[in-house]
Design a protein around this motif. Structure first.
Motif, PDB file in Angstrom:
ATOM      1  N   ALA A  45       0.767  -1.172   0.232  1.00 22.73           N
ATOM      2  CA  ALA A  45       0.151  -0.016   0.131  1.00 22.73           C
ATOM      3  C   ALA A  45       0.819   1.381   0.099  1.00 22.73           C
ATOM      4  N   GLN A  46       0.232   2.435   0.096  1.00 22.99           N
ATOM      5  CA  GLN A  46       0.730   3.660   0.382  1.00 22.99           C
ATOM      6  C   GLN A  46       1.103   3.955   1.695  1.00 22.99           C
ATOM      7  N   LEU A  47       2.342   3.942   2.249  1.00 20.42           N
ATOM      8  CA  LEU A  47       2.479   4.142   3.682  1.00 20.42           C
ATOM      9  C   LEU A  47       2.822   5.598   3.676  1.00 20.42           C
ATOM     10  N   ILE A  48       1.906   6.232   4.610  1.00 14.71           N
ATOM     11  CA  ILE A  48       2.049   7.761   4.720  1.00 14.71           C
ATOM     12  C   ILE A  48       2.261   8.165   6.516  1.00 14.71           C
ATOM     13  N   ASP A  49       3.190   8.962   6.615  1.00 14.17           N
ATOM     14  CA  ASP A  49       3.673   9.483   7.927  1.00 14.17           C
ATOM     15  C   ASP A  49       2.957  11.034   7.637  1.00 14.17           C
ATOM     16  N   VAL A  50       2.105  11.475   8.496  1.00 13.74           N
ATOM     17  CA  VAL A  50       1.344  12.599   8.351  1.00 13.74           C
ATOM     18  C   VAL A  50       1.930  13.705   9.614  1.00 13.74           C
ATOM     19  N   ARG A  51       3.081  13.171  10.259  1.00 14.13           N
ATOM     20  CA  ARG A  51       3.632  14.222  10.881  1.00 14.13           C
ATOM     21  C   ARG A  51       4.602  15.083  10.533  1.00 14.13           C
ATOM     22  N   GLU A  52       4.836  16.349  10.959  1.00 19.64           N
ATOM     23  CA  GLU A  52       5.665  17.147  10.516  1.00 19.64           C
ATOM     24  C   GLU A  52       7.149  16.715  10.174  1.00 19.64           C
ATOM     25  N   PRO A  53       7.790  17.244   8.990  1.00 16.02           N
ATOM     26  CA  PRO A  53       9.030  16.758   8.591  1.00 16.02           C
ATOM     27  C   PRO A  53      10.319  16.554   9.890  1.00 16.02           C
ATOM     28  N   ASN A  54      10.059  17.574  10.531  1.00 15.30           N
ATOM     29  CA  ASN A  54      11.345  17.327  11.769  1.00 15.30           C
ATOM     30  C   ASN A  54      10.890  16.036  12.670  1.00 15.30           C
ATOM     31  N   ARG A  65       6.750   7.473   3.419  1.00 11.75           N
ATOM     32  CA  ARG A  65       6.820   8.830   2.781  1.00 11.75           C
ATOM     33  C   ARG A  65       6.172   9.721   3.675  1.00 11.75           C
ATOM     34  N   ASN A  66       6.727  10.916   3.716  1.00 10.19           N
ATOM     35  CA  ASN A  66       6.161  12.175   4.687  1.00 10.19           C
ATOM     36  C   ASN A  66       5.103  12.989   4.061  1.00 10.19           C
ATOM     37  N   LEU A  67       4.094  13.155   4.494  1.00  4.44           N
ATOM     38  CA  LEU A  67       2.914  13.985   3.663  1.00  4.44           C
ATOM     39  C   LEU A  67       2.388  14.682   5.169  1.00  4.44           C
ATOM     40  N   PRO A  68       2.870  15.621   5.608  1.00 11.27           N
ATOM     41  CA  PRO A  68       2.345  16.258   6.739  1.00 11.27           C
ATOM     42  C   PRO A  68       0.802  16.774   6.703  1.00 11.27           C
ATOM     43  N   LEU A  69      -0.010  16.400   7.751  1.00  6.48           N
ATOM     44  CA  LEU A  69      -1.105  16.816   7.742  1.00  6.48           C
ATOM     45  C   LEU A  69      -1.450  18.352   7.242  1.00  6.48           C
TER      46      LEU A  69
END
Length: 129
Positions: A45-54, A65-69
């Motif tokens: 699937a698409q695994l997405i971390d919605v936290r901020e880049p830091n 992959r990082n995709l912040p809310l």
């Protein structure tokens, strides 16, 4: 004085009804997964971390992959509607909000990690590793 208590009671009952209704609606499109269930499916699937880049740079689930809310509204086009979406954040609150946005975008298979990254005991990647 009695009418004031009646109004307060109506407000409380209304808030409870809204909260329960929203929770039931969310369950119709969003599945909360344990870590084991999450591991079984996120590689396909698409695994997405919605936290901020830091936060992401300080440690994230391997392959995410990082995709912040905070950027999701502008970047939702980066998420494919035809593939399952596995979301996580620090504790599960932001990922549930992200799922609501992605549902409006047309994503159908939405999953969140129960307890979020703070409960994760699997493999992680950090900026030093």
């Amino acid at each position: 004085m009695l009418w004031q208590w009646i109004i307060v009671g109506i407000i409380i009952v209304g808030f409870i009804a809204y909260t329960v209704g929203r929770s039931l609606y969310q369950r119709s499109y969003l599945k909360e997964l344990t870590q084991d269930e999450f591991i079984q499916g996120y590689r396909k699937a698409q695994l997405i971390d919605v936290r901020e880049p830091n936060e992401f740079e300080n440690g994230h689930i391997l392959g995410a992959r990082n995709l912040p809310l905070t950027q999701l509204k502008m970047r939702k086009g980066e998420v494919r509607k035809d593939k399952p979406v596995y979301l996580y954040c620090q504790n599960g609150v932001k990922s549930s909000r992200a799922a609501a946005m992605l549902k409006k975008h047309g994503c159908k298979e939405l999953y969140v990690l129960k307890g979020g990254f703070k409960k994760w005991t699997g493999k992680i990647k950090t900026k030093n590793a």
